[in-house]
Design a protein around this motif. Structure first.
Motif, PDB file in Angstrom:
ATOM      1  N   VAL A   1      39.173  43.144  42.475  1.00  0.00           N
ATOM      2  CA  VAL A   1      39.254  44.121  43.557  1.00  0.00           C
ATOM      3  C   VAL A   1      39.056  43.394  44.881  1.00  0.00           C
TER       4      VAL A   1
ATOM      5  N   GLN B   1      39.970  42.027  35.902  1.00  0.00           N
ATOM      6  CA  GLN B   1      40.609  42.810  36.955  1.00  0.00           C
ATOM      7  C   GLN B   1      39.835  42.578  38.249  1.00  0.00           C
TER       8      GLN B   1
ATOM      9  N   SER C   1      43.785  46.090  43.827  1.00  0.00           N
ATOM     10  CA  SER C   1      43.344  45.389  42.624  1.00  0.00           C
ATOM     11  C   SER C   1      44.498  44.596  42.032  1.00  0.00           C
ATOM     12  N   PHE C   2      44.157  43.592  41.221  1.00  0.00           N
ATOM     13  CA  PHE C   2      45.174  42.777  40.564  1.00  0.00           C
ATOM     14  C   PHE C   2      44.571  42.067  39.359  1.00  0.00           C
ATOM     15  N   LYS C   3      45.446  41.672  38.431  1.00  0.00           N
ATOM     16  CA  LYS C   3      45.085  40.830  37.288  1.00  0.00           C
ATOM     17  C   LYS C   3      46.153  39.757  37.178  1.00  0.00           C
ATOM     18  N   GLU C   4      45.738  38.521  36.931  1.00  0.00           N
ATOM     19  CA  GLU C   4      46.703  37.433  36.893  1.00  0.00           C
ATOM     20  C   GLU C   4      47.044  36.978  35.478  1.00  0.00           C
TER      21      GLU C   4
ATOM     22  N   ASP D   1      32.650  49.724  31.638  1.00  0.00           N
ATOM     23  CA  ASP D   1      33.186  50.801  32.471  1.00  0.00           C
ATOM     24  C   ASP D   1      32.352  52.072  32.378  1.00  0.00           C
TER      25      ASP D   1
ATOM     26  N   ARG E   1      34.993  45.450  25.008  1.00  0.00           N
ATOM     27  CA  ARG E   1      34.682  45.807  26.397  1.00  0.00           C
ATOM     28  C   ARG E   1      33.187  45.769  26.694  1.00  0.00           C
TER      29      ARG E   1
ATOM     30  N   GLU F   1      37.398  38.980  27.385  1.00  0.00           N
ATOM     31  CA  GLU F   1      37.816  37.967  28.357  1.00  0.00           C
ATOM     32  C   GLU F   1      37.238  36.606  28.011  1.00  0.00           C
TER      33      GLU F   1
ATOM     34  N   CYS G   1      42.731  38.332  31.775  1.00  0.00           N
ATOM     35  CA  CYS G   1      41.954  37.922  32.945  1.00  0.00           C
ATOM     36  C   CYS G   1      41.172  39.113  33.483  1.00  0.00           C
TER      37      CYS G   1
ATOM     38  N   GLY H   1      35.355  40.629  40.661  1.00  0.00           N
ATOM     39  CA  GLY H   1      35.651  41.355  39.444  1.00  0.00           C
ATOM     40  C   GLY H   1      35.222  42.817  39.521  1.00  0.00           C
ATOM     41  N   ARG H   2      36.109  43.720  39.109  1.00  0.00           N
ATOM     42  CA  ARG H   2      35.749  45.138  39.079  1.00  0.00           C
ATOM     43  C   ARG H   2      34.609  45.373  38.088  1.00  0.00           C
TER      44      ARG H   2
END
Length: 307
Positions: A70, A68, A59-62, A220, A139, A115, A66, A107-108
């Motif tokens: 996957v 998250q 996973s990453f976020k830029e 979530d 959220r 966002e 932004c 996107g997760r």
């Protein structure tokens, strides 16, 4: 020629007051600008080397605000539903094999109000601030966004990061929903309101009646699927890039978006809080006009990865 008399001091006082007001206004304006800039997420795009090193489920976020992302593996799956599946319709046929030749990221979670609001604060999304229906922002999944609105978000995200963010394709959305499974839902053939947010007064696959929450829940909520994605069934419907076709006859076999036929209507998937359980199936697909906004519609983004 000017003559100064006893009236001169008050004139100087008026001038000093005017200067004070002007300076104060300038400082206030600067403060507003700085505050607005502070809300714009700092960008930390992946380097080419790090991007090439990504593996499935990484996973990453830029940027801080932004989505998250996957990493989803390359691979093949059978798209569509068998004739025997409860609740199926003709738009889910014929079943066909789709092969993704390379991994991509998705996107997760569905895009949140946090966002989306960062996009607006950054001068994007055409300054459109969707209603939250009194359910809260943060959220919670962003709602009341059309396909046209969704495109402004991914365009802003791409500009901010310098990377290719986009809407998922119809095939990508079913692929990541199934996550290697073949049942109507990634966990099996039935569904309960302990697994997803939908109209629990209806049943599917021998399940039992449950809760009808009557609104969205945080992104979530509930367990993620085997690839780490949340709420691929229910809560909010998600736009895809594809134009609407009534069947899969002639559909691309490489997972790319199908951009022909009736492009005034775009495919959407996943089902929502106000849908019955059959609408949440992995194979279910519907379409709406590109300007359609509703409290059950949101989006999930995808990101093309370099080889």
């Amino acid at each position: 020629m000017f003559y100064f008399d006893a009236a001169s001091p008050p004139k100087r006082s008026i001038m000093r007051t005017a200067i004070f007001i002007a300076v104060t206004a300038s400082l206030m304006t600067l403060g507003i600008v700085m505050q607005s800039r502070a809300q714009i997420p700092k960008v930390e795009p992946l380097t080419a080397a790090r991007e090439r090193a990504l593996k499935p489920k990484d996973s990453f976020k830029e940027c801080a605000a932004c989505p998250q992302m996957v990493v989803v593996p390359a691979g093949s799956f059978i798209m569509g539903s068998p004739d025997s599946e409860e609740g199926r319709n003709e738009s889910e046929s014929p079943q066909h094999t789709v092969t993704f030749g390379r991994q991509f990221a998705v996107g997760r979670f569905t895009v949140t109000f946090d966002e989306w609001d960062a996009c607006v604060a950054g001068g994007g999304c055409k300054h459109y601030r969707p209603r939250d229906e009194g359910w809260g922002r943060g959220r919670q999944p962003v709602i009341n966004v059309s396909w046209d609105d969704a495109k402004t978000y991914v365009a802003w995200l791409s500009r901010r990061t310098g990377k290719t963010y986009r809407l998922v394709s119809d095939a990508e959305r079913e692929y990541v929903t199934r996550a290697g499974t073949m049942t109507p839902f990634w966990w099996g053939a039935s569904i309960s309101t302990e697994q997803a947010n939908y109209q629990g007064t209806e049943v599917y696959g021998g399940g039992s009646k449950g809760e009808d929450r009557g609104r969205t829940v945080a992104v979530d909520s509930f367990a993620p699927n085997p690839w780490g994605l949340y709420q691929v069934h229910g809560n909010v419907i998600e736009w895809t890039e594809d134009c609407w076709h009534g069947t899969y006859a002639g559909a691309p076999s490489d997972g790319s978006a199908w951009l022909s036929a009736d492009c005034d209507f775009r495919v959407d998937r996943g089902g929502a809080w106000d849908n019955g359980p059959a609408s949440l199936r992995a194979a279910t697909r519907n379409a709406d006009s590109t300007d359609y906004r509703t409290s059950s519609m949101g989006l999930r983004v995808a990101r093309t990865l370099t080889r």
